[in-house]
Design an enzyme around this catalytic site. Sequence first.
Site, PDB file in Angstrom:
ATOM      1  N   HIS A  28       0.859  -1.194   0.000  1.00 47.97           N
ATOM      2  CA  HIS A  28       0.000   0.000   0.000  1.00 47.97           C
ATOM      3  C   HIS A  28       0.888   1.234   0.000  1.00 47.97           C
ATOM      4  CE1 HIS A  28      -3.814   2.065   1.876  1.00 47.97           C
ATOM      5  NE2 HIS A  28      -3.153   2.879   1.068  1.00 47.97           N
ATOM      6  N   HIS A  30       1.180   4.751  -2.539  1.00 43.86           N
ATOM      7  CA  HIS A  30       0.753   5.526  -3.715  1.00 43.86           C
ATOM      8  C   HIS A  30       2.015   6.191  -4.247  1.00 43.86           C
ATOM      9  CE1 HIS A  30      -3.559   5.242  -2.573  1.00 43.86           C
ATOM     10  NE2 HIS A  30      -3.028   5.126  -1.361  1.00 43.86           N
ATOM     11  N   HIS A 208      -9.595   0.783  -1.144  1.00 43.22           N
ATOM     12  CA  HIS A 208      -9.549   1.459   0.147  1.00 43.22           C
ATOM     13  C   HIS A 208     -10.950   1.390   0.751  1.00 43.22           C
ATOM     14  CE1 HIS A 208      -5.798   3.047  -1.303  1.00 43.22           C
ATOM     15  NE2 HIS A 208      -5.652   3.922  -0.323  1.00 43.22           N
ATOM     16  N   GLU A 211     -11.156   3.392   6.117  1.00 40.99           N
ATOM     17  CA  GLU A 211     -10.111   4.329   6.596  1.00 40.99           C
ATOM     18  C   GLU A 211     -10.870   5.433   7.342  1.00 40.99           C
ATOM     19  OE1 GLU A 211      -8.136   6.493   3.444  1.00 40.99           O
ATOM     20  OE2 GLU A 211      -6.550   7.249   4.767  1.00 40.99           O
ATOM     21  N   ASP A 289       1.788   4.109   2.707  1.00 41.00           N
ATOM     22  CA  ASP A 289       0.714   4.903   2.087  1.00 41.00           C
ATOM     23  C   ASP A 289       1.269   6.033   1.227  1.00 41.00           C
ATOM     24  OD1 ASP A 289      -1.928   5.353   1.446  1.00 41.00           O
ATOM     25  OD2 ASP A 289      -2.515   6.163   3.390  1.00 41.00           O
ATOM     26  N   ASP A 290       1.632   7.159   1.849  1.00 37.90           N
ATOM     27  CA  ASP A 290       2.166   8.322   1.124  1.00 37.90           C
ATOM     28  C   ASP A 290       3.371   8.840   1.910  1.00 37.90           C
ATOM     29  OD1 ASP A 290      -0.089   8.873  -0.958  1.00 37.90           O
ATOM     30  OD2 ASP A 290      -1.130   8.543   0.947  1.00 37.90           O
TER      31      ASP A 290
HETATM   32  N1  HPA Z   1      -6.622   7.319   1.096  1.00 36.92           N
HETATM   33  C1  HPA Z   1      -7.326   7.538  -0.009  1.00 36.92           C
HETATM   34  N2  HPA Z   1      -6.786   7.958  -1.137  1.00 36.92           N
HETATM   35  C2  HPA Z   1      -5.473   8.181  -1.170  1.00 36.92           C
HETATM   36  C3  HPA Z   1      -4.697   7.982  -0.061  1.00 36.92           C
HETATM   37  C4  HPA Z   1      -5.298   7.517   1.131  1.00 36.92           C
HETATM   38  O1  HPA Z   1      -4.677   7.301   2.189  1.00 36.92           O
HETATM   39  N3  HPA Z   1      -3.426   8.298  -0.427  1.00 36.92           N
HETATM   40  C5  HPA Z   1      -3.462   8.652  -1.717  1.00 36.92           C
HETATM   41  N4  HPA Z   1      -4.705   8.597  -2.181  1.00 36.92           N
HETATM   42 ZN    ZN Z   2      -3.828   4.698   0.484  1.00 35.85          ZN
END
Ligand code: HPA
Ligand code: ZN
Length: 349
Positions: A28, A30, A208, A211, A289-290
């Site tokens: 996971h 991006h 996703h 969250e 994630d990012d």
């Molecule tokens: N959630 C949803 N969309 C996203 C995320 C995330 O954590 N990171 C990049 N796009």
């Molecule tokens: Zn994500």
Amino acid sequence: MTTTNRFAHIPRERLPALLQGMPKAELHIHIEGSLEPELIFKLAQRNGVSLGYPSVEALRAAYAFTDLQSFLDIYYAGASVLLKEADFHDMAWAYLTKAAAENVRHAEIFFDPQTHTARGVPMETVIKGLTSATSKARRELGMSAELILCFLRHLSEDEALETLEQALPYREHFIGVGLDSSERGHPPEKFERAFSRARELGLHLVAHAGEEGPPEYIWNALDVLKVERIDHGVRCLEDPELVARLVRDEVPLTVCPLSNQKLCVFPDLRDHNLGKLLEAGLKAMVNSDDPAYFGGYLNQNFTDTFGALGLGAGQAWQLARNSFEAAFLDTPARERYLAELDAYFEGFQ
Ligand code: HPA
Ligand code: ZN
């Protein structure tokens, strides 16, 4: 739990070294979220794109998020500097070299084509740039890396279907589809036809869910979209029947602790439910994630979360094992990685 006791001889002070060197998969990430401010500025200059921020420091200072949407607004602005094949290559290569240095042995990387095609960047440019980096990683870094195409859920299902058709000439370059962007108000069932089409094409399916969105989104990702993994999924603990279903079907949850902290899904990392997810028998693992936006790459996620929650070597082994079990790998590759993991733990001093 047996896994917790098995490595009880590894002392707590050795945990950071154990986590750093441990073979692991990242499922996971991006790729647009790995774009560091320094690279954003370099690409802006290279491409003559003007940014709304005067300096790297000013951009970084804007990374104070209150929820998912407040992050996404800055994340899409950062991605606006990506125009040429070389830009996509450079971004992915920067991530892959960092991942390899953290002993990420396999990565499944999300990309958001609609963020780029909407600005007139051809699909071919995006996929060729990313693929040249993942191929180079296989050759030069000795790790495996695959791509997963994500649909932006704030856009329409017709746009998702159109995006999938545009990507079909490059079908061999991605292994699955996912669903990201603004979760609240955009439930999984909005994309039933797009996921059904992807399934017909033999693509892997992830989304996703849970969250910021409620447990119902996780149910519908499973039952309507028929996904194989849930990205995040941390809100599943609000619904015991859902937990039973996820445990029974061994559905992986790609958990991202620093992201959850930075986007205020949990008020503090010490409140994160990763330990509880493992105790419930869920197939959770750790991801970044990012990483350019949330304060660190995969090992930072591991070390900060283990510190905050008091997790130990048994959980480290379980999380790494889960990451390889949840990966879209063929059986020989999976077994090689699992054997590497066990050898690492057995030989760790
Ligand atoms: N959630 C949803 N969309 C996203 C995320 C995330 O954590 N990171 C990049 N796009
Ligand atoms: Zn994500």
